[in-house]
Write a protein that holds these residues in place. Structure first.
Motif, short mmCIF file in Angstrom:
data_model
loop_
_atom_site.label_atom_id
_atom_site.label_comp_id
_atom_site.label_asym_id
_atom_site.label_seq_id
_atom_site.Cartn_x
_atom_site.Cartn_y
_atom_site.Cartn_z
N GLY A 456 0.78 -1.22 0.00
CA GLY A 456 0.00 0.00 0.00
C GLY A 456 0.82 1.27 0.00
O GLY A 456 2.03 1.27 -0.21
N ASN A 457 0.12 2.38 0.26
CA ASN A 457 0.77 3.69 0.37
C ASN A 457 0.01 4.52 1.38
O ASN A 457 -1.14 4.27 1.69
N GLY A 458 0.67 5.54 1.90
CA GLY A 458 0.09 6.31 2.99
C GLY A 458 0.34 5.61 4.31
O GLY A 458 0.83 4.47 4.35
N ARG A 459 0.01 6.28 5.41
CA ARG A 459 0.19 5.71 6.74
C ARG A 459 -1.03 5.99 7.59
O ARG A 459 -1.69 7.03 7.46
N GLU A 460 -1.33 5.06 8.48
CA GLU A 460 -2.42 5.22 9.43
C GLU A 460 -1.85 5.33 10.84
O GLU A 460 -0.86 4.68 11.16
N GLY A 461 -2.51 6.13 11.67
CA GLY A 461 -2.08 6.25 13.06
C GLY A 461 -1.27 7.51 13.32
O GLY A 461 -0.38 7.87 12.54
N GLY A 462 -1.59 8.18 14.43
CA GLY A 462 -0.80 9.31 14.90
C GLY A 462 -0.68 10.45 13.91
O GLY A 462 -1.57 10.72 13.10
N ARG A 463 0.46 11.14 13.97
CA ARG A 463 0.67 12.34 13.15
C ARG A 463 0.58 12.03 11.66
O ARG A 463 -0.01 12.79 10.89
N PHE A 464 1.18 10.92 11.24
CA PHE A 464 1.20 10.59 9.83
C PHE A 464 -0.20 10.23 9.33
O PHE A 464 -0.57 10.55 8.20
N GLY A 465 -0.98 9.58 10.18
CA GLY A 465 -2.35 9.27 9.81
C GLY A 465 -3.22 10.50 9.71
O GLY A 465 -4.08 10.60 8.83
N LEU A 466 -3.00 11.46 10.59
CA LEU A 466 -3.73 12.72 10.52
C LEU A 466 -3.36 13.49 9.26
O LEU A 466 -4.24 14.04 8.57
N GLU A 467 -2.08 13.53 8.93
CA GLU A 467 -1.62 14.30 7.77
C GLU A 467 -2.17 13.76 6.45
O GLU A 467 -2.28 14.51 5.47
N ASP A 468 -2.52 12.48 6.41
CA ASP A 468 -3.11 11.92 5.19
C ASP A 468 -4.40 12.63 4.81
O ASP A 468 -4.79 12.65 3.64
N PHE A 469 -5.09 13.21 5.80
CA PHE A 469 -6.39 13.85 5.56
C PHE A 469 -6.28 15.37 5.45
O PHE A 469 -7.30 16.06 5.48
N LEU A 470 -5.07 15.88 5.33
CA LEU A 470 -4.85 17.32 5.28
C LEU A 470 -4.25 17.75 3.94
O LEU A 470 -3.43 17.04 3.37
N GLU A 471 -4.66 18.92 3.49
CA GLU A 471 -4.03 19.57 2.34
C GLU A 471 -3.12 20.68 2.84
O GLU A 471 -3.30 21.22 3.95
N VAL A 472 -2.15 21.07 2.04
CA VAL A 472 -1.20 22.13 2.38
C VAL A 472 -1.51 23.38 1.55
O VAL A 472 -1.65 23.31 0.33
N LYS A 473 -1.64 24.50 2.24
CA LYS A 473 -1.89 25.79 1.58
C LYS A 473 -0.82 26.78 2.06
O LYS A 473 -0.47 26.81 3.23
N VAL A 474 -0.29 27.58 1.14
CA VAL A 474 0.73 28.55 1.49
C VAL A 474 0.29 29.95 1.13
O VAL A 474 -0.42 30.15 0.14
N ARG A 475 0.67 30.93 1.96
CA ARG A 475 0.35 32.33 1.70
C ARG A 475 1.48 33.20 2.23
O ARG A 475 2.21 32.79 3.14
N PRO A 476 1.64 34.42 1.69
CA PRO A 476 2.64 35.32 2.24
C PRO A 476 2.10 35.98 3.52
O PRO A 476 0.88 36.02 3.74
N PRO A 477 2.96 36.52 4.35
CA PRO A 477 2.47 37.27 5.50
C PRO A 477 1.74 38.52 5.03
O PRO A 477 2.03 39.07 3.97
N PHE A 478 0.77 38.97 5.81
CA PHE A 478 -0.03 40.14 5.42
C PHE A 478 0.80 41.42 5.50
O PHE A 478 1.56 41.64 6.45
N SER A 479 0.61 42.24 4.50
CA SER A 479 1.17 43.60 4.55
C SER A 479 0.20 44.52 3.83
O SER A 479 -0.33 44.18 2.76
N ALA A 480 -0.04 45.69 4.39
CA ALA A 480 -1.01 46.63 3.83
C ALA A 480 -0.45 47.30 2.57
O ALA A 480 0.75 47.48 2.42
#
Length: 480
Positions: A456-480
């Motif tokens: 298989g692929n992916g991991r179940e359990g703990g931090r790695f199991g939680l991360e399987d269900f998360l997407e990564v989004k990136v943004r710059p810090p806010f500046s006016a």
């Protein structure tokens, strides 16, 4: 007779669109104890729509809100542990002592570990360049779980999905619906918002395929056979959804001459037979250093002879039946193939144990069986049997042990026994498997579980199991 004729959709029990039913059989006698209605694509559509609607608000909940729900679920689950244990014994044949202490308890153990994981989880982090990365729920998740560890696998999928802020549709094995029904009742009692968790009973070709193909499902998490996992991946490919798979295994158990031979061989036999051999990470290939091989055969024979087989409703450390007629027939067929190929039989063989009481004569009980001098060309070396069948073979050098251990299409777990710490660490590095057991010690709740290659692929359990269900989004810090 137990009748399960409603699905949990949108926070309520609803009548299914489908009218197809199948019997719920108890493995110890083969008798029918209930009936479950199987869903169809229309039922999946309703469940996914409920999950999609709930995702809008649930995905925006705070971590503290989700933690409070999980803590409440833990309270509810703890109060219903005996109900879970009895259901698992009835529907899949795990002995009641094991059902209480391991099968049902595993669901609670994973829940506690995911609570701790979520508490420590950082939903946002700053990169060294100043940009901000957020970890956000992936969306609606389709979850397909097997019959052999029903609550264990439900917990490993549903709980991290809910902890991450996802919503989900669960399709448990149609053969083990009783424990899944109880879990849905617990979710309801714990107070999760309507539509966050949905349950549809059904088989793989109908409900499973409909989930995998559904355009509004963002992720599929599947545990089962490698063949079925491949089908899930193909079905999911058209909509480019994430797929996490926990599949089969043919785990090696490498025992060196400097190990505590009596303890490690006996333990290896019992671990192989545990859950009647119906565990994907069972150590089903025992590799023993040649200088102690003959002694290991004697120890293994004695351990197998001492392995009691009996009524799963009675307390004790015996093993129970295989879970259904198809599995019993497969195990018998594999034993026959071994005999036809001339594989030497150490103990066991075809048929049921001879000392079964009359009331269990129609149950799906198999004889604990060991073959020896098994080589990589033999079928029993290569194919997952999923029954109480162990194969043994000798090796001469560490390099040969590594080559033999890795000579498999699978890579879920590997077991090492030696008195030499440096060798144990070398072996752990060299073996191509996702989990390593050393001198009888395994990893604990909260650690990642999953495999290499066709496991298989992916991991179940703990931090790695939680991360399987998360997407990564990136943004710059806010500046006016």
């Amino acid at each position: 007779m137990i009748v399960l004729n409603e699905f949990y959709i949108g926070g309520d029990w609803q009548a299914p669109d489908s009218s197809q039913t199948m019997p719920i059989l108890t493995p110890s006698t083969g008798a029918q104890v209930g009936q479950v209605t199987l869903g169809n694509a229309q039922d999946v559509d309703r469940a996914v729509a409920a999950a999609q609607a709930a995702f809008v608000s649930y995905s925006m909940t705070t971590k503290d809100t989700r933690l409070a729900l999980l803590h409440r679920l833990a309270e509810v689950m703890q109060a219903r542990m005996e109900d879970l244990a009895q259901a698992i014994t009835t529907e899949m044949g795990a002995p009641i002592t094991m059902s209480r202490e391991v099968q049902a308890a595993s669901g609670f153990g994973h829940l506690e570990a995911f609570i701790a994981t979520l508490e420590a989880h950082q939903e946002e982090e700053a990169l060294t360049n100043g940009d901000i990365v957020s970890h956000e729920p992936i969306g609606v998740c389709g979850l397909i779980t097997p019959w052999n560890w029903p609550i264990n696998q439900i917990a490993l999928k549903v709980i991290p999905a809910l902890a991450a802020g996802c919503t989900c549709v669960l399709k448990p094995s149609e053969h083990t619906p009783l424990s899944a029904q109880l879990f849905a009742e617990m979710i309801h009692e714990a107070g999760f918002p309507p539509g966050v968790f949905n349950l549809v009973f059904g088989d793989g070709p109908s409900v499973g395929a409909a989930l995998s193909r559904h355009k509004d499902v963002a992720m599929m998490s599947f545990t089962g056979s490698t063949r079925a996992g491949s089908a899930v991946s193909r079905d999911a490919a058209e909509t480019i959804k994430r797929v996490a798979l926990e599949l089969g295994g043919k785990s090696p158990n490498v025992i060196f001459a400097d190990a505590d031979l009596e303890a490690r061989v006996t333990e290896g036999v019992r671990e192989c037979f545990d859950n009647t051999g119906q565990s994907c990470n069972a150590p089903t290939r025992m590799l023993v250093e040649r200088s102690v091989y003959d002694r290991a055969l004697d120890i293994a024979r004695s351990a197998a002879a001492a392995q009691a087989v009996g009524d799963p409703h009675q307390e004790g450390d015996h093993i129970g039946p295989l879970f259904d007629q198809l599995q019993y027939d497969r195990v018998q067929r594999m034993i026959q193939i071994g005999m036809d190929e001339g594989t030497p039989l150490l103990i066991g063989g075809l048929g049921r144990p001879e000392d079964l009481p009359a009331e269990l004569a129609q149950g799906w009980f198999a004889r604990p069986t060991i073959f020896f001098d098994v080589t990589p060309e033999m079928t029993l070396w290569r194919e997952e049997i999923f029954g109480p069948v162990l194969v043994m073979t000798p090796f001469d050098t560490e390099a040969e042990a590594i080559a033999l251990a890795n000579d498999t299409d699978y890579g879920l777990d590997a077991y090492i026994s030696t008195g030499d710490e440096a060798r144990a660490l070398r072996m752990a590095r060299a073996l191509r498997a996702g989990g390593i057991h050393i001198n009888g010690r395994a990893t604990d709740y909260g650690s990642p579980f999953g495999g290499f290659k066709q496991s298989g692929n992916g991991r179940e359990g703990g931090r790695f199991g939680l991360e399987d269900f998360l997407e990564v989004k990136v943004r710059p810090p806010f500046s006016a």
